[in-house]
Design a protein around this motif. Structure first.
Motif, short mmCIF file in Angstrom:
data_model
loop_
_atom_site.label_atom_id
_atom_site.label_comp_id
_atom_site.label_asym_id
_atom_site.label_seq_id
_atom_site.Cartn_x
_atom_site.Cartn_y
_atom_site.Cartn_z
N LEU A 1 0.82 -1.22 0.00
CA LEU A 1 0.00 0.00 0.00
C LEU A 1 0.85 1.27 0.00
N ASP A 2 2.06 1.18 0.52
CA ASP A 2 2.96 2.34 0.42
C ASP A 2 3.34 2.58 -1.03
N GLU A 3 3.45 1.49 -1.77
CA GLU A 3 3.87 1.61 -3.18
C GLU A 3 2.68 1.93 -4.07
N ASP A 4 1.55 1.30 -3.78
CA ASP A 4 0.35 1.49 -4.59
C ASP A 4 -0.86 1.53 -3.66
N PRO A 5 -1.41 2.69 -3.40
CA PRO A 5 -2.51 2.81 -2.43
C PRO A 5 -3.81 2.14 -2.90
N ALA A 6 -3.89 1.83 -4.18
CA ALA A 6 -5.12 1.21 -4.68
C ALA A 6 -4.80 -0.02 -5.52
N PRO A 7 -4.24 -1.05 -4.89
CA PRO A 7 -3.87 -2.25 -5.65
C PRO A 7 -5.11 -3.06 -6.04
N ASP A 8 -4.96 -3.86 -7.08
CA ASP A 8 -6.08 -4.72 -7.48
C ASP A 8 -5.99 -6.05 -6.73
N GLU A 9 -6.97 -6.91 -6.98
CA GLU A 9 -7.05 -8.19 -6.25
C GLU A 9 -5.79 -9.04 -6.44
N GLU A 10 -5.29 -9.06 -7.65
CA GLU A 10 -4.12 -9.89 -7.92
C GLU A 10 -2.90 -9.38 -7.13
#
Ligand code: FES
Ligand code: FES
Length: 213
Positions: free
Chosen positions: A144-153
């Motif tokens: 989440l630090d890298e991508d605040p909105a990650p997908d399911e995968e």
């Protein structure tokens, strides 16, 4: 923060005593190590540059939130964040930490409240015995630090190196999704708050007869 007298591999083996001569000899063999730990600069001595970070954290520095499981890089119980990346602390050699940035589970949350990932695990009941939880939390925190909105995968990939022997993973994935929602909500709330503050400042500034202070 300085831990100048600690020596990796001695505090937990029961051989930390001995004569002054032995202690001096041990100290002479120790290796200086400086790195950043949970936002603080650490300066310490480790007996063996090849000692795992896991031992340094748990035995030398008393940070037992990072758990010791397989100690061969399989279970994820010891996951910490080094330079922004989730890694198993059992495979990180202390001597290679010089100048690097390390975050452990102790860095999350605080008097102001839980980290969104921690809160998600509480709200979704994402743990039973809790042994694997710090590892899962740190793995997701790094994502989440890298991508605040990650997908399911991305969520599944982030925790696929973390074993749990209690939950069956359904609740852990629920927690991961909830963490994204909480973090996104927190970010939106923060932006709204900042916007309201800006608007409020504008109101005060434009109010007749009032001065900004
Ligand atoms: S204790 Fe490090 S991966 Fe299992
Ligand atoms: S909650 Fe017990 S091992 Fe995961």
């Amino acid at each position: 923060m300085t831990a100048g007298t600690t020596t990796s591999g001695t505090a937990h083996t029961g051989d930390a005593g001995g004569s002054t001569h032995e202690n001096e000899a041990r100290k002479a063999m120790s290796v200086p190590l400086r790195f950043r730990l949970n936002g603080e600069d650490i300066e310490m001595q480790v007996k063996d540059a090849g000692a795992p970070l896991l031992d340094v954290l748990r035995h030398d520095l008393g940070l037992t939130g990072t758990k010791s499981g397989c100690e061969i890089g399989y279970c994820g119980a010891c996951t910490v964040i080094v330079d922004g990346e989730a890694v198993p602390a059992c495979l990180q050699m202390a001597g290679l930490l010089e100048g690097r940035d390390v975050r452990t589970i102790e860095d999350l949350g605080g008097p102001g409240g839980l980290d969104p990932v921690q809160r998600a695990f509480v709200e979704e009941a994402g743990f039973q015995c809790g042994f694997c939880t710090p590892g899962h939390v740190m793995a997701l925190r790094a994502l989440l630090d890298e991508d605040p909105a990650p997908d399911e995968e991305q969520l599944r990939t982030a925790v696929d190196g973390n074993y749990c022997r209690c939950t069956g993973y359904v609740k852990i994935l629920d927690s991961a999704r909830r963490a994204v929602a909480l973090q996104t909500g927190a970010a939106q709330a923060g932006a709204a708050e900042a916007g309201a503050a800006d608007a409020g400042a504008g109101d005060v500034g434009s109010a007749p007869g009032q001065e900004l202070r």
